[in-house]
Enzyme design. Sequence first.
Site, PDB file in Angstrom:
ATOM      1  N   ILE A 231      20.293 -52.303  56.195  1.00  0.00           N
ATOM      2  CA  ILE A 231      20.716 -51.481  57.337  1.00  0.00           C
ATOM      3  C   ILE A 231      20.639 -50.015  56.915  1.00  0.00           C
ATOM      4  O   ILE A 231      21.543 -49.504  56.252  1.00  0.00           O
ATOM      5  CB  ILE A 231      22.146 -51.836  57.795  1.00  0.00           C
ATOM      6  CG1 ILE A 231      22.277 -53.337  58.062  1.00  0.00           C
ATOM      7  CG2 ILE A 231      22.515 -51.035  59.052  1.00  0.00           C
ATOM      8  CD1 ILE A 231      23.712 -53.799  58.297  1.00  0.00           C
ATOM      9  N   ARG A 232      19.559 -49.375  57.275  1.00  0.00           N
ATOM     10  CA  ARG A 232      19.326 -47.969  56.876  1.00  0.00           C
ATOM     11  C   ARG A 232      19.638 -47.743  55.394  1.00  0.00           C
ATOM     12  O   ARG A 232      20.290 -46.766  55.013  1.00  0.00           O
ATOM     13  CB  ARG A 232      20.167 -47.016  57.740  1.00  0.00           C
ATOM     14  CG  ARG A 232      19.725 -46.951  59.190  1.00  0.00           C
ATOM     15  CD  ARG A 232      20.468 -45.878  59.965  1.00  0.00           C
ATOM     16  NE  ARG A 232      21.912 -46.073  59.941  1.00  0.00           N
ATOM     17  CZ  ARG A 232      22.548 -46.943  60.700  1.00  0.00           C
ATOM     18  NH1 ARG A 232      21.869 -47.706  61.546  1.00  0.00           N
ATOM     19  NH2 ARG A 232      23.846 -47.081  60.634  1.00  0.00           N
TER      20      ARG A 232
ATOM     21  N   CYS B   1      24.311 -50.287  49.334  1.00  0.00           N
ATOM     22  CA  CYS B   1      23.837 -49.355  50.353  1.00  0.00           C
ATOM     23  C   CYS B   1      24.386 -47.939  50.105  1.00  0.00           C
ATOM     24  O   CYS B   1      23.986 -47.315  49.139  1.00  0.00           O
ATOM     25  CB  CYS B   1      24.178 -49.907  51.731  1.00  0.00           C
ATOM     26  SG  CYS B   1      23.011 -49.380  52.974  1.00  0.00           S
TER      27      CYS B   1
ATOM     28  N   HIS C 135      22.841 -55.412  51.887  1.00  0.00           N
ATOM     29  CA  HIS C 135      24.246 -55.765  52.156  1.00  0.00           C
ATOM     30  C   HIS C 135      24.502 -57.245  51.860  1.00  0.00           C
ATOM     31  O   HIS C 135      24.417 -58.070  52.773  1.00  0.00           O
ATOM     32  CB  HIS C 135      24.571 -55.503  53.629  1.00  0.00           C
ATOM     33  CG  HIS C 135      24.684 -54.059  53.980  1.00  0.00           C
ATOM     34  ND1 HIS C 135      25.886 -53.389  54.055  1.00  0.00           N
ATOM     35  CD2 HIS C 135      23.727 -53.138  54.256  1.00  0.00           C
ATOM     36  CE1 HIS C 135      25.672 -52.127  54.377  1.00  0.00           C
ATOM     37  NE2 HIS C 135      24.372 -51.949  54.511  1.00  0.00           N
TER      38      HIS C 135
ATOM     39  N   ARG D 139      17.875 -41.688  50.317  1.00  0.00           N
ATOM     40  CA  ARG D 139      18.678 -42.210  51.429  1.00  0.00           C
ATOM     41  C   ARG D 139      17.789 -42.588  52.613  1.00  0.00           C
ATOM     42  O   ARG D 139      16.764 -41.959  52.841  1.00  0.00           O
ATOM     43  CB  ARG D 139      19.667 -41.143  51.920  1.00  0.00           C
ATOM     44  CG  ARG D 139      20.891 -41.007  51.059  1.00  0.00           C
ATOM     45  CD  ARG D 139      21.851 -40.013  51.694  1.00  0.00           C
ATOM     46  NE  ARG D 139      22.414 -40.542  52.940  1.00  0.00           N
ATOM     47  CZ  ARG D 139      23.153 -39.823  53.771  1.00  0.00           C
ATOM     48  NH1 ARG D 139      23.391 -38.573  53.530  1.00  0.00           N
ATOM     49  NH2 ARG D 139      23.627 -40.380  54.861  1.00  0.00           N
TER      50      ARG D 139
ATOM     51  N   GLU E  24      27.188 -58.700  51.477  1.00  0.00           N
ATOM     52  CA  GLU E  24      28.422 -59.145  52.155  1.00  0.00           C
ATOM     53  C   GLU E  24      28.142 -59.620  53.582  1.00  0.00           C
ATOM     54  O   GLU E  24      29.005 -60.215  54.213  1.00  0.00           O
ATOM     55  CB  GLU E  24      29.470 -58.019  52.142  1.00  0.00           C
ATOM     56  CG  GLU E  24      29.282 -56.889  53.154  1.00  0.00           C
ATOM     57  CD  GLU E  24      28.157 -55.916  52.811  1.00  0.00           C
ATOM     58  OE1 GLU E  24      27.407 -56.148  51.838  1.00  0.00           O
ATOM     59  OE2 GLU E  24      28.020 -54.916  53.550  1.00  0.00           O
TER      60      GLU E  24
ATOM     61  N   GLY F 192      28.238 -47.787  54.203  1.00  0.00           N
ATOM     62  CA  GLY F 192      28.922 -46.940  55.181  1.00  0.00           C
ATOM     63  C   GLY F 192      28.129 -45.658  55.260  1.00  0.00           C
ATOM     64  O   GLY F 192      26.909 -45.688  55.331  1.00  0.00           O
ATOM     65  N   GLU F 193      28.803 -44.545  55.187  1.00  0.00           N
ATOM     66  CA  GLU F 193      28.119 -43.253  55.177  1.00  0.00           C
ATOM     67  C   GLU F 193      28.444 -42.575  53.847  1.00  0.00           C
ATOM     68  O   GLU F 193      29.602 -42.227  53.593  1.00  0.00           O
ATOM     69  CB  GLU F 193      28.614 -42.441  56.378  1.00  0.00           C
ATOM     70  CG  GLU F 193      27.583 -41.521  56.948  1.00  0.00           C
ATOM     71  CD  GLU F 193      26.221 -42.176  57.142  1.00  0.00           C
ATOM     72  OE1 GLU F 193      25.265 -41.730  56.463  1.00  0.00           O
ATOM     73  OE2 GLU F 193      26.096 -43.132  57.931  1.00  0.00           O
ATOM     74  N   SER F 194      27.422 -42.419  53.015  1.00  0.00           N
ATOM     75  CA  SER F 194      27.702 -41.922  51.663  1.00  0.00           C
ATOM     76  C   SER F 194      28.327 -40.526  51.670  1.00  0.00           C
ATOM     77  O   SER F 194      29.188 -40.227  50.830  1.00  0.00           O
ATOM     78  CB  SER F 194      26.442 -41.951  50.800  1.00  0.00           C
ATOM     79  OG  SER F 194      25.357 -41.359  51.460  1.00  0.00           O
TER      80      SER F 194
HETATM   81  N1  GLN Z   1      22.361 -44.384  55.332  1.00  0.00           N
HETATM   82  C1  GLN Z   1      23.648 -44.555  54.751  1.00  0.00           C
HETATM   83  C2  GLN Z   1      23.919 -43.547  53.678  1.00  0.00           C
HETATM   84  O1  GLN Z   1      23.079 -43.257  52.868  1.00  0.00           O
HETATM   85  C3  GLN Z   1      23.799 -45.922  54.161  1.00  0.00           C
HETATM   86  C4  GLN Z   1      23.751 -46.964  55.232  1.00  0.00           C
HETATM   87  C5  GLN Z   1      24.611 -48.139  54.925  1.00  0.00           C
HETATM   88  O2  GLN Z   1      25.422 -48.127  53.991  1.00  0.00           O
HETATM   89  N2  GLN Z   1      24.472 -49.161  55.715  1.00  0.00           N
HETATM   90  O3  GLN Z   1      25.018 -43.066  53.604  1.00  0.00           O
END
Ligand code: GLN
Length: 196
Positions: free
Chosen positions: A143-144, A84, A179, A115, A181, A52-54
């Site tokens: 994913i990023r 992630c 990921h 990150r 999942e 998600g977004e840390s």
């Molecule tokens: N870029 C996000 C972060 O560091 C992580 C991306 C993700 O969980 N898919 O928060």
Amino acid sequence: MKAGVVSVQGAAPEHVRALQQAMAGLGVKGAVVSVRRPSDLEEVSCLVIPGGESTTISKLLRRFELHDRIVRMAEEGVPMMGTCAGCVLLAKEGDAEVEKTGTRLLGLMDMGVDRNAFGRQRESFEAPLDIAGLEAPFPGVFIRGPVIRKVWGDCKVLSSYGDKIVMARQGNMLALSFHPELSGDSRVHEMLLKMI
Ligand code: GLN
């Protein structure tokens, strides 16, 4: 047996499904609970911290009084997996971005993370990964994701992509840049369940 998935933001429902699939695969009877408040953690035997977004997840963990509880559970030996953004949160050391955003890490694993380290042109991709303990390659969905820049102490590398560390284990904790999942392959979730 009860498995928990931190569900304050991010890819939580996919982890619920993957854990259910892993339980079925192992023939384990159990339930998967979505964790939003401290009482949801009661009797949880393992925990997933999703992507998600840390920055957001870290804020919400504190707002919902989950942060300190999760740290205590990890210290008590409850198996945990961070994927992630969850991988970022498990680390003891962040990067400049973590610093700048004031993200408070759970700080549980002897590793430093960067990150969004795969760069813009490679924001999302899939690659087969060799993971220690798994026989056939695992489909890694990135994913990023963060890169695990370094590990020290008791933290051990389980998988790398080229020269980048993408999975590590320290005792009861697993951290993944990718990921599992989203891969339709539940072997990594089975690995977590087997740690109980
Ligand atoms: N870029 C996000 C972060 O560091 C992580 C991306 C993700 O969980 N898919 O928060």
